[in-house]
Design a protein around this motif. Structure first.
Motif, PDB file in Angstrom:
ATOM      1  N   ARG A   1      -2.612   0.546  -4.296  1.00 34.52           N
ATOM      2  CA  ARG A   1      -2.328  -0.800  -3.780  1.00 34.52           C
ATOM      3  C   ARG A   1      -1.868  -1.693  -4.918  1.00 34.52           C
ATOM      4  O   ARG A   1      -2.456  -1.702  -6.005  1.00 34.52           O
ATOM      5  CB  ARG A   1      -3.574  -1.392  -3.125  1.00 34.52           C
TER       6      ARG A   1
ATOM      7  N   THR B   1      -1.185  -5.676  -5.663  1.00 36.18           N
ATOM      8  CA  THR B   1      -1.424  -7.017  -5.142  1.00 36.18           C
ATOM      9  C   THR B   1      -0.916  -8.037  -6.154  1.00 36.18           C
ATOM     10  O   THR B   1      -1.235  -7.940  -7.342  1.00 36.18           O
ATOM     11  CB  THR B   1      -2.931  -7.257  -4.902  1.00 36.18           C
TER      12      THR B   1
ATOM     13  N   THR C   1       0.870  -1.182   0.000  1.00 35.55           N
ATOM     14  CA  THR C   1       0.000   0.000   0.000  1.00 35.55           C
ATOM     15  C   THR C   1       0.900   1.223   0.000  1.00 35.55           C
ATOM     16  O   THR C   1       1.807   1.322   0.828  1.00 35.55           O
ATOM     17  CB  THR C   1      -0.909   0.022   1.242  1.00 35.55           C
TER      18      THR C   1
END
Ligand SMILES: Cc1ncc(COP(=O)(O)O)c(C=O)c1O
Length: 289
Positions: A88, A90, A35
């Motif tokens: 973010r 991922t 993040t």
């Protein structure tokens, strides 16, 4: 709040399905994430976050992450949403069996951005659960974050927005999404990585920029900071702050419902951090760190 989504090389609609039902990130939390704060359309400390993403993947035994693909996703999403405030990244191991054993991928890479505000203050509570500093995931930013979710729900049910925990020895460790800094006597100390805490990017920058500015700040020796130091904070004999990419340096506004004041050294550290961050949006990792 708007959410922008980039996956599979393309910008996507916010609600577009992008992950397979067989994705091992979805089924068992087999993945890593970062993040980041977005500052004036740029990802703050991107180099450090990409380094930690690679570190987390290596610790999990994942195949090497395609950093170029991640950078491409970050670039495209920031171009599409320059007013974003938070980003973010991922990366999961991709498709795998409906079992614990991992598949062969390829990785699923998703980048998202949102434009919500930074949390205004930190109201923390202590939780009865502990971070296992011997876990294979200690210090790893893994998508297996359900323990943190449970602790955060505990905090939220008590009107707080962060949960502070000890490790299995009863030593102060971290929050669900932040590191902790204690001002005691005439110095600032933060739990060592051996406590099982995440090697926070903000924690690392606070240690470096704080020392550069001449502030007395250091990582504690293992065992030096007992969880009971938070009793000293409640009695006003010490002060506490949290650090994270979304909060930067934030003195605790309250602990277990008791209002707290900011310590002078921690306030100084917050100011040092703000000034240094304004000068350098991508402070690269220092040699040996
Ligand atoms: C468990 C945990 N500790 C600490 C942090 C702070 O890390 P950073 O400063 O890199 O955001 C986070 C960030 O989300 C976290 O999840």
């Amino acid at each position: 709040m708007t959410t922008l989504v980039w996956a599979g090389g393309l910008l996507r609609a916010e609600d577009e399905p992008i992950v397979s039902a067989q994705d091992h990130g979805w089924t068992v939390g087999d993945g890593v994430f970062e993040t980041l704060e977005v500052v004036r359309g740029r990802a703050f400390a991107l180099s450090r976050h990409l380094k930690r993403l690679a570190y987390s993947a290596a610790r999990m035994g994942m195949a090497e992450i395609d950093a170029e693909a991640v950078r491409e996703g970050v670039g495209e999403i920031l171009a599409a949403g320059p007013d974003s405030t938070r980003l973010r990244i991922t990366v999961s191991t991709g498709r795998g069996p409906q079992a614990t054993a991992r598949g062969t991928g390829p990785h699923t890479i998703v980048v998202t951005a949102t434009d919500g505000p930074r949390p205004a203050e930190c109201r923390a509570v202590r939780v009865p659960w502990r971070r296992n500093e011997r876990s294979p995931l200690a210090g790893v930013k893994s998508t297996s974050y359900a323990e943190n979710v449970v602790m955060m729900e505990f905090a939220r049910s008590r009107g707080a927005d962060e949960a502070l925990m000890a490790n299995t020895h009863g030593h102060l460790c971290e929050g669900t999404g932040s590191n902790i800094l204690i001002e005691r006597g005439d110095e600032i100390v933060t739990p060592p990585l051996a406590s099982g805490c995440l090697p926070g990017i903000t924690r690392g920058l606070a240690l470096e920029w704080g020392a550069d500015a001449g502030l007395p700040i250091r990582a504690a020796a293992p065992g030096e900071l007992e969880m009971s130091v938070l009793d000293e904070v409640l009695r006003g004999e010490a002060f506490a702050a949290v650090s994270s990419s979304t909060r930067r340096i934030q003195p605790l506004a309250s602990l277990d419902g008791t209002a707290l004041v900011a310590g002078p050294l921690l306030s100084g550290l917050r100011d040092v951090f703000e000034s240094a961050a304004a000068l350098d949006v991508d402070p690269g990792p220092r040699r040996g760190k």
